[in-house]
Design a protein around this motif. Sequence first.
Motif: not given
Length: 396
Positions: A83-103
């Motif tokens: 459960x703690x193994x890291x994977x490349x998440x690719x474009x899922x990052x875009x939702x985090x960038x969008x959340x930074x804008x909202x924040x």
Amino acid sequence: MRMPTVLTVVAGLVAGLVGFALMPRAPRLGAQTTGDADLAGTVRAAVPDPQGHRGLAVALVEDGRVRVAGLGDRNPAGGPVEPGTAFEIGSVTKVMTGMLLADQAAAGVVRPDDPLGVTWPEMTGPARDVTLAELSSHRAGLPRLAFSTPLHWVRVLWANISGGNPYAGQDVAGIRAAGNDVEPGDGRGTVDYSNLGPSLLGHALAAKAGVAYPELLQRRLLAPLGMTATVIATDDGDLPAGRARGAKAGGGSLDPWVSSGYAPAGVGPWSTAEDLARLVGATLAGTAPGADAATARFDDEGHRRVGYGWFTTRYADREIVWHNGATSGFRSYVGFERATGRGWWCSATPTRPSSRSGCGCSAYRRRRPGRGCRRFRCGSAAGSRWPSPSSAGWRC
């Protein structure tokens, strides 16, 4: 025993993520299982053929409860996916960038309708007039990719053949230069998927805060949510220990995508099932910083709308908020359904060479014989740019 609906959601998603072309010498999904045994068992039963995947990680959020599981191997040596193994998440990052804008908008630092050039004064080209909201929702009229020199385009082509990193050497200065060279097209105001737009957005917000993008993300989103295993790898030294390894069909290694320039769009971020479950749960609850980014604001095509990074798609009486991601060795999907309070995450290491230089994947659907149900699969169907949110599972 009747399989609970929530498990079918995850099962269908995982079955979709294995829908890639399989090669005769591809590794097989190993027998190792970690985390929630029931969830892992349901996922394994949904995989029609274990050949073609090295490992899978899944998370399920329901009624405030989080379940996570790992299946198969994370690397050629046979280490288990946990459960703690890291994977490349690719474009899922875009939702985090969008959340930074909202924040940052909620904090009064910026306004969504601020021009890019006001937020980041070093942007002096024609794109300086596009707004932050347009950048986050793929409505700025910018191309999918742009590089500052012809050498970078040659590197992209060669990386797609060799399995290398197409974004090597593309730093923030390069993104800024590329952004200053492009002019918004006639499609401005309509949704046209772009990696350049969210990248400019992330760096603009960071410049406004006086820090680099990884630090802003860490400070405003990751740390408050306790996402301690999520990292932005801007060079090889940032890659997480014990991470999953992408592979070619014959088992050969694929280079991780490492870059500071396209990091806000999905080049360099790694995360785990545990961390992404925290993001999904807090966004569902409305307690995540910038959770309002998931609110659908702009029309896309037909039944689909877009917020700041997040897509929302309606199928009959179901509405799914989602995003997916793809790099050369990984496929991932995050989504949730407000009406049921359920959220899910899945990441996989499909062993097929990628012919794509950007982030994202596409989808197709087919009828399940004899049961009147449809399965939506997240794969790489030719000619389709957009994944269906109902790749979350069977819908009857």
